[in-house]
Design a protein around this motif. Structure first.
Motif, PDB file in Angstrom:
ATOM      1  N   LEU A  93      30.901  36.515  36.432  1.00 41.63           N
ATOM      2  CA  LEU A  93      31.675  37.072  35.313  1.00 41.63           C
ATOM      3  C   LEU A  93      32.589  36.000  34.731  1.00 41.63           C
ATOM      4  O   LEU A  93      33.098  35.156  35.453  1.00 41.63           O
ATOM      5  N   ARG A  94      32.781  36.065  33.429  1.00 40.12           N
ATOM      6  CA  ARG A  94      33.725  35.149  32.782  1.00 40.12           C
ATOM      7  C   ARG A  94      34.674  35.953  31.914  1.00 40.12           C
ATOM      8  O   ARG A  94      34.271  36.946  31.314  1.00 40.12           O
ATOM      9  N   THR A  95      35.925  35.542  31.871  1.00 36.87           N
ATOM     10  CA  THR A  95      36.850  36.153  30.913  1.00 36.87           C
ATOM     11  C   THR A  95      37.588  35.085  30.149  1.00 36.87           C
ATOM     12  O   THR A  95      37.641  33.921  30.560  1.00 36.87           O
ATOM     13  N   GLU A  96      38.170  35.532  29.063  1.00 36.84           N
ATOM     14  CA  GLU A  96      38.965  34.622  28.237  1.00 36.84           C
ATOM     15  C   GLU A  96      40.192  35.391  27.785  1.00 36.84           C
ATOM     16  O   GLU A  96      40.097  36.594  27.493  1.00 36.84           O
ATOM     17  N   GLY A  97      41.299  34.726  27.736  1.00 36.26           N
ATOM     18  CA  GLY A  97      42.523  35.385  27.283  1.00 36.26           C
ATOM     19  C   GLY A  97      43.117  36.212  28.396  1.00 36.26           C
ATOM     20  O   GLY A  97      42.670  36.178  29.530  1.00 36.26           O
ATOM     21  N   GLN A  98      44.126  36.924  28.038  1.00 37.11           N
ATOM     22  CA  GLN A  98      44.820  37.705  29.054  1.00 37.11           C
ATOM     23  C   GLN A  98      45.451  38.934  28.440  1.00 37.11           C
ATOM     24  O   GLN A  98      45.701  38.978  27.259  1.00 37.11           O
ATOM     25  N   GLY A  99      45.639  39.929  29.309  1.00 33.40           N
ATOM     26  CA  GLY A  99      46.378  41.160  29.033  1.00 33.40           C
ATOM     27  C   GLY A  99      46.138  41.824  27.703  1.00 33.40           C
ATOM     28  O   GLY A  99      47.040  41.885  26.893  1.00 33.40           O
ATOM     29  N   PRO A 100      45.002  42.370  27.412  1.00 29.61           N
ATOM     30  CA  PRO A 100      43.765  42.354  28.178  1.00 29.61           C
ATOM     31  C   PRO A 100      42.868  41.188  27.796  1.00 29.61           C
ATOM     32  O   PRO A 100      43.016  40.608  26.725  1.00 29.61           O
ATOM     33  N   ALA A 101      41.928  40.920  28.681  1.00 27.12           N
ATOM     34  CA  ALA A 101      41.030  39.782  28.476  1.00 27.12           C
ATOM     35  C   ALA A 101      39.779  40.192  27.689  1.00 27.12           C
ATOM     36  O   ALA A 101      39.472  41.366  27.541  1.00 27.12           O
ATOM     37  N   ARG A 102      39.070  39.181  27.226  1.00 26.17           N
ATOM     38  CA  ARG A 102      37.724  39.391  26.668  1.00 26.17           C
ATOM     39  C   ARG A 102      36.759  39.072  27.805  1.00 26.17           C
ATOM     40  O   ARG A 102      36.884  38.035  28.476  1.00 26.17           O
ATOM     41  N   LEU A 103      35.837  39.982  28.041  1.00 25.63           N
ATOM     42  CA  LEU A 103      34.907  39.827  29.166  1.00 25.63           C
ATOM     43  C   LEU A 103      33.527  39.416  28.651  1.00 25.63           C
ATOM     44  O   LEU A 103      33.036  39.986  27.668  1.00 25.63           O
ATOM     45  N   TYR A 104      32.942  38.468  29.335  1.00 25.93           N
ATOM     46  CA  TYR A 104      31.579  38.025  28.988  1.00 25.93           C
ATOM     47  C   TYR A 104      30.666  38.400  30.152  1.00 25.93           C
ATOM     48  O   TYR A 104      30.710  37.767  31.211  1.00 25.93           O
ATOM     49  N   LEU A 105      29.902  39.441  29.953  1.00 22.81           N
ATOM     50  CA  LEU A 105      28.988  39.903  31.003  1.00 22.81           C
ATOM     51  C   LEU A 105      27.649  39.192  30.801  1.00 22.81           C
ATOM     52  O   LEU A 105      27.064  39.266  29.721  1.00 22.81           O
ATOM     53  N   PRO A 106      27.162  38.506  31.804  1.00 25.16           N
ATOM     54  CA  PRO A 106      25.888  37.794  31.615  1.00 25.16           C
ATOM     55  C   PRO A 106      24.741  38.752  31.302  1.00 25.16           C
ATOM     56  O   PRO A 106      24.771  39.921  31.693  1.00 25.16           O
ATOM     57  N   GLU A 107      23.775  38.239  30.628  1.00 20.44           N
ATOM     58  CA  GLU A 107      22.570  38.995  30.253  1.00 20.44           C
ATOM     59  C   GLU A 107      21.997  39.735  31.474  1.00 20.44           C
ATOM     60  O   GLU A 107      21.833  39.150  32.543  1.00 20.44           O
ATOM     61  N   GLY A 108      21.737  41.008  31.280  1.00 20.20           N
ATOM     62  CA  GLY A 108      21.080  41.794  32.341  1.00 20.20           C
ATOM     63  C   GLY A 108      22.029  42.377  33.357  1.00 20.20           C
ATOM     64  O   GLY A 108      21.676  43.280  34.110  1.00 20.20           O
ATOM     65  N   MET A 109      23.270  41.862  33.412  1.00 22.13           N
ATOM     66  CA  MET A 109      24.226  42.399  34.385  1.00 22.13           C
ATOM     67  C   MET A 109      24.740  43.757  33.903  1.00 22.13           C
ATOM     68  O   MET A 109      24.891  43.980  32.710  1.00 22.13           O
ATOM     69  N   GLN A 110      24.991  44.653  34.846  1.00 24.35           N
ATOM     70  CA  GLN A 110      25.542  45.959  34.515  1.00 24.35           C
ATOM     71  C   GLN A 110      26.621  46.305  35.528  1.00 24.35           C
ATOM     72  O   GLN A 110      26.411  46.156  36.738  1.00 24.35           O
ATOM     73  N   LEU A 111      27.763  46.749  35.024  1.00 22.38           N
ATOM     74  CA  LEU A 111      28.807  47.190  35.947  1.00 22.38           C
ATOM     75  C   LEU A 111      28.441  48.543  36.527  1.00 22.38           C
ATOM     76  O   LEU A 111      27.853  49.385  35.847  1.00 22.38           O
TER      77      LEU A 111
END
Ligand code: AMP
Ligand code: MG
Length: 386
Positions: free
Chosen positions: A201-219
């Motif tokens: 998982l990757r995020t950018e920024g804070q409170g709240p962050a932008r989340l980059y979910l890799p292709e095919g991944m599902q929470l």
């Protein structure tokens, strides 16, 4: 292991979880010996009398015993609690409903622009990632592709309906037999596992962050969804001054709150995994607590003489074979107690107790050989069945 998520934490965990004192846990709550009845049964005008109800929400049975100075207030709380759970499922947690944030996150997988998280989701995922790290990867909310492959949620839906029906008849024990169950092939599991991993998982920024979910991944937030809901229910209780005490049970999660009118402790039964209609013992609790249980009897399918349950080992992509039948966590915080019970189930007594200790939580294990192991602090609350 280091999270790949790197950002400054805007919210301290204490700040977030100070509002999150609730309970999660054993599939059967004993409310001072009271029985559960379908539908609400209030006794207004008779001083403090419990309002009791059984409903279905978030794919599981919700049982409420609510004490208020007047029966109308208890009934009103119970109604608001159900509305809250419906909203949480619809807007935040359910991966099945397109309207929810979890579903929108999953749809965003592989998108260059990622997705901006809500503040609540940001905090929830931050807590999940910390658990992933501290559990050495055993607890992992990115196992969606593997959970879908095993079709776990279909078992859950089915067993919830069964539970509801049985609860209506005063019997909350259940078993889950699923028609059409198929064990995925090794190739299918390996392929699904390649799509998972909180470390990706990757995020950018804070409170709240932008989340980059890799292709095919599902929470898959199944391990913490009910605990998260408990945190919200606790906040609702805090906003309901007429409510003097309550026990709220949401699947494997139980929240005790306030006082019993007779001054006695709340009693939460711990299900006997070997006979789910019985309990191995009882936790005696004063005031607000969360009790969360993860067990191989809560959602499972039996096929070819084997039990396939819903707690997956991220190393194998299959139901964990870990010598544990049930792990019950006791602490003030609902989300963490829910997450920790899942993690402790996977880690077993030694590592599980060490992990729970890091969070100031107590834990009880029922092992596959029938032994019960408790953390030192749990002994203060636990009374085994005579
Ligand atoms: P619980 O009953 O709270 O232990 O949660 C079990 C649920 O969490 C399953 O139904 C899955 O949705 C999800 N899950 C299964 N395995 C894991 C795991 N290793 N880490 C995190 N969540 C999991
Ligand atoms: Mg859990």
């Amino acid at each position: 292991m280091k999270w790949k998520i790197k950002r400054k934490k805007r919210f301290g965990k204490k700040e977030f979880f100070s509002r999150a004192a609730f309970g999660v846990a054993a599939a059967a709550a004993l409310c001072g010996g009271c029985g559960w009845r379908q539908g609400g049964t209030g006794e207004p005008g008779q001083g403090i009398a419990p309002w009791r109800s059984t409903d279905v929400a978030m794919g599981t049975v919700v049982q409420q015993t609510v004490y208020a100075e007047d029966g109308g207030a208890a009934e009103e709380f119970s109604r608001q609690a159900m509305a809250l759970l419906a909203r949480l499922e619809r807007e935040e947690i359910s991966w099945r409903l397109d309207s929810s944030e979890a579903a929108r996150i999953n749809v965003s997988a592989g998108r260059e622009e990622g997705i901006l998280l809500s503040e609540d989701m940001d905090r929830l995922l931050e807590a999940c990632l910390e658990l992933w790290e501290r559990s050495e990867g055993a607890f992992d909310v990115t196992l969606g592709p593997v959970a879908r492959l095993w079709d776990i949620d279909r078992w859950a839906a089915s067993s919830a309906a069964q539970k509801a029906a049985q609860a209506e008849e005063g019997d909350v024990s259940q078993s889950a037999q699923e028609a059409g169950f198929r064990v995925p092939s090794e190739e299918e599991i390996a392929k699904a596992l390649r799509l998972c991993g909180s470390g990706r998982l990757r995020t950018e920024g804070q409170g709240p962050a932008r989340l980059y979910l890799p292709e095919g991944m599902q929470l898959d937030l199944g391990a913490v969804g009910k605990g998260y809901a408990m945190s919200k229910l606790y906040a609702l209780l805090e906003e309901s001054p007429a409510v003097t005490g309550a026990v709220l049970s949401l699947g494997g999660s139980i929240l005790t709150y306030g006082d019993r009118p007779d001054g006695g402790p709340w009693r939460v039964g711990i299900v006997d995994p070997f006979d789910t209609s019985a309990s191995i013992g009882t936790l005696e609790l004063e005031g607000q607590w969360c009790v969360s249980t993860s067990g191989d009897y809560e959602r499972y399918v039996e096929a070819e003489g084997r039990r396939y349950h819903h707690i997956l080992d991220p190393k194998t992509g299959a139901p964990a074979v870990c010598g544990v039948r049930g792990a019950t966590v006791l602490m003030k915080d609902g989300l963490l107690s829910d997450g920790l019970s899942t993690a402790c189930f996977l880690l077993g007594p030694e590592k599980g107790m060490a992990l729970a200790g890091q969070y100031g939580a107590e834990v009880l294990f029922v092992l596959a050989d029938g032994r019960v192991e408790l953390s030192e602090g749990m002994k203060r609350y636990y009374a085994s069945q005579p």
